[in-house]
Structures are given as C-alpha cells and as structure tokens.
Design an enzyme around this catalytic site. Structure first.
Site, PDB file in Angstrom:
ATOM      1  CB  SER A   1      -0.946   0.005   1.197  1.00 62.48           C
ATOM      2  OG  SER A   1      -0.218  -0.102   2.412  1.00 62.48           O
TER       3      SER A   1
ATOM      4  CE  LYS B   1      -7.400   0.186   0.495  1.00 59.49           C
ATOM      5  NZ  LYS B   1      -7.555   1.328   1.389  1.00 59.49           N
TER       6      LYS B   1
ATOM      7  CG  HIS C   1      -3.730  -0.672  -2.411  1.00 59.29           C
ATOM      8  ND1 HIS C   1      -4.247   0.599  -2.423  1.00 59.29           N
ATOM      9  CD2 HIS C   1      -3.495  -0.979  -1.112  1.00 59.29           C
ATOM     10  CE1 HIS C   1      -4.294   1.065  -1.181  1.00 59.29           C
ATOM     11  NE2 HIS C   1      -3.844   0.117  -0.367  1.00 59.29           N
TER      12      HIS C   1
END
Ligand code: PLP
Length: 384
Positions: free
Chosen positions: A182, A239, A210
């Site tokens: 991250s 996300k 991610h």
C-alpha cells in the site's frame, strides 16, 4: 488537569515536536478526482478511488436504490438479521471474479484481516508476515495469539529459512502479505511465495486491497500469477470499487468456517445495503470495461517515466523524501500548485522513509500527470 488529559497533551506535544502529529482535514471529494479543502479545489493524487467509481452515476444510483429498498443500515450482525440479500449476490460475484469456490463479505478490509487470521491461527501456530504488510494484517496476527515471525520484504529465501527453522514445531503456519504494497506500490512475488508455502504446508494469505479493479483486467494481483495457490484471497470494496467493505475469497470450507467463527463477522453489524449495492454496480463496470481498469497503471507508468523512476507496477508510486518535516513541506509545495499529495510519515512507514505517496486514477488528465511530474522531479533527483 486530569491525569488522562495530561497524558494525552504530553503525547501530542512530543508528536508535534517530531512533525508526526496528524489532524483530520474535512475534505469534500467531487467527480474528476477533485477535492475541496479549506475553500480550495485540488486535484487529488491521494485517493484510492482508482477508477473514480465512488462518484460514478450508476454506482451512486445503485446505493440510493438500495437505501430505498432495504433502509440505511443492516440492523444487526449478519448471523442475526443483518444478512441483506445483496450480500450473497455480492459474494457470488466476487468469488467469480477471483476464481474461487466461495466468498465472505466483511464490514471492511481491516475487519476481514483481523477476523480471518485469528480464525485460522492461534496458540501453537506461527504467522509469518512480510515486514511491509498492512497494519491490519499485523493486527490480525497479534489478535490470533500465534507466534509472529516477520520476514524481510518480498524475500522468499528469508521466508523459506524461517519455515525451515520453525515449521516443524508449529501446528499450523500462515503466511500473510500484501499483494500490492500500500505504501510502496510494488507487487508480492505470489508465485514464489506460493511455492514456498506449498513445500512447507503453510497457508498463504494475500491482501489485494490495491490490486482488485486495477490489475489483470480488474481481477487483481493474484491473476498475474495463475499458477500460484492462494487459499486466502482477501481484499476491499473501499478502493477501486468505490464503495466500502472487505472480503475473503477462498474454498467453501474456509468461507463456511469464517461465517460461523470469525469474530469480526459474528460480533459486528452487517455491511449497510447501500455499500453492497454500490460494490455490485462497480463490479459491473470493472468486468465490462477492461480498458478503464488499465488506465491507473498506464498513468502511473507515464509519471515514473517522466520523473526517471523505475516503471510503476501498480497505480501507487512512492517518492521517498526522508524526514517527516521535509515530506510535509513537499506536500505543501504541491498543494500551492493545486495538487493534493498527502505526506506519509512514520509509523505508517519506517523512520527516515517519509514520502509522497502518489496514487493514480483513471480520471487524472494526462496533462496534469505531466505537470505533477515536472514539480516532483526535483525531489526524485535530490535522492542519492
Ligand atoms: C493493503 C491494505 N489492506 C487493508 C486495508 C484496509 O481496508 P479497508 O479500508 O477496507 O478497511 C487497506 C487500506 O485501508 C490496505 O491498504
């Protein structure tokens, strides 16, 4: 002053002195990766909304419709009355995306990792964690009560050596890593990690917070390594999918056990229907538009080429500054130019490794990526 306030004030003073105090800044996010802060409009390179889906009309409409149909909250734990029908639909879709038998949705990614690891590891077991893994993996490992063995970042030889030394005395071994790191944006060697795990009867957990939505046509980092065996495929809806919530994709048996034993599923209220509906709408977009999912990485690569950094492997590009105050100053200088690039400081990253963490979105105009690169270049050059 009450001793409690004295304690807090003293700690704050020390954090201020080290440039490590953090403060919330009300931020209104709008379409096109813009934010409004303190009356200013800035182009944000600090959101994880990699595809801009949190602002997508179809995603917002799905969330609104779910509120009308099911209400604002889910009212209880999923095991009581909080299991809205949208959640099983979402689990089916996520399992399909990840190519696993089953999936379980949690209230957040943080709750997923802090629920999954203690369900499968405890006293007498070992949990081996990449040293740069996300805080919630560490929290899950600590909650489990297992012995924690950190291994050097992406170092499969070190992992193998630790397993050679400790595996035989432990009942079970769980190996946990970020799929996409991250704060560094690099990718775990999931094929090698899988091989080491298979050779040592260890269970691999990869956190794809991610990766989902932005790598391998949206399928995430595990799909870059089709041969890898990853029995725990964790991720977040918060996300690239633009919503909120977390998930674990795995075998039916693993998921069934989590649904009955994971404390962060059993003892917490189910995900609100609007978040599940938003994630479902986002999945429609991700699966239907592979060209969109490729854009964040393409923009990150244009940036790394322009500033002279190694080619980006994910939409996250770190520019290491060093000291916390210098990173804050760099962030302020970019803000003056209309860019929001938040400084990341210890303890999120190691002391002396404060940085600008630049996160690329499909929505960033190419000309603005190029302008940011010109402004950031001197910081890259300043490094030895
Ligand atoms: C690698 C990683 N895992 C897990 C999380 C937690 O996910 P969530 O925000 O859904 O709690 C984050 C970020 O927040 C993350 O960066």
């Amino acid at each position: 002053m009450h001793s409690l306030d004295t304690y807090a004030a003293d700690k704050i003073q020390r954090l201020e002195a080290a440039s490590l105090m953090r403060r919330l800044r009300p931020t209104r996010r709008t379409a096109g990766a813009f934010v409004e802060r303190d009356g200013r409009r800035l182009l944000s390179f600090s959101c994880n909304d990699y595809l801009g889906l949190s602002q997508h009309p179809a995603v917002k409409a799905a969330a609104q419709a779910a509120v009308e149909t099911y209400g604002a909250g889910s009212g209880a734990s999923r095991l009581v009355t909080g299991d809205t029908p949208l959640l099983s639909e979402l689990e089916t879709r996520l399992a399909r995306l990840k190519g696993t038998q089953a999936c379980v949705v949690f209230g957040s990614g943080y709750l997923a990792n802090t629920g999954v690891i203690p369900t499968f590891a405890g006293k007498g077991d070992i949990v081996l964690v990449d040293e740069l893994a996300h805080a919630c993996i560490w929290a899950g490992a600590q909650l489990s009560g297992a012995r924690i063995l950190p291994f050097a970042h992406n170092d499969t030889d070190h992992l193998a050596a630790l397993l050679a030394e400790h595996r035989s005395s432990a009942r079970h071994a769980l190996v946990a890593t970020d799929g996409v790191f991250s704060m560094d944006g690099d990718i775990a060697p999931l094929d090698w990690l899988s091989a080491v795990c298979e050779a040592n009867d260890a269970w691999l957990l990869s956190d794809d917070a991610h990766g989902v939505g932005v790598l391998a046509h949206g399928r995430g980092s595990a799909a870059l390594f089709p041969e890898a065996q990853i029995p725990f495929q964790m991720g977040t809806l918060s996300k690239a999918l633009g919503a909120y919530g977390g998930y674990l994709c795995g075998s039916q048996a693993v998921v069934d056990l989590l649904k009955t034993r994971a404390r962060t599923l059993v003892y917490t209220t189910g995900l609100p229907p609007a978040a599940a509906a938003a994630a479902l709408a986002a999945l429609d977009i991700v699966e239907g538009d592979p060209a969109l999912t490729a854009l964040p990485l393409a923009k990150a690569r244009a940036f790394t080429q322009a500033v002279g950094l190694p080619a980006a492997t994910s939409p996250i590009v770190p520019v290491i500054i060093g000291e916390a105050q210098d990173a804050l100053d760099a962030s302020r200088a970019l803000e003056a130019e209309g860019f929001l690039v938040v400084a990341i400081r210890p303890p999120t990253v190691a002391a002396g490794a404060a940085r600008l963490r630049i996160a690329f979105s499909a929505e960033h105009p190419d000309a603005e990526v190029a302008r940011l690169a010109q402004l950031v270049k001197p910081y890259v050059k300043a490094r030895p």
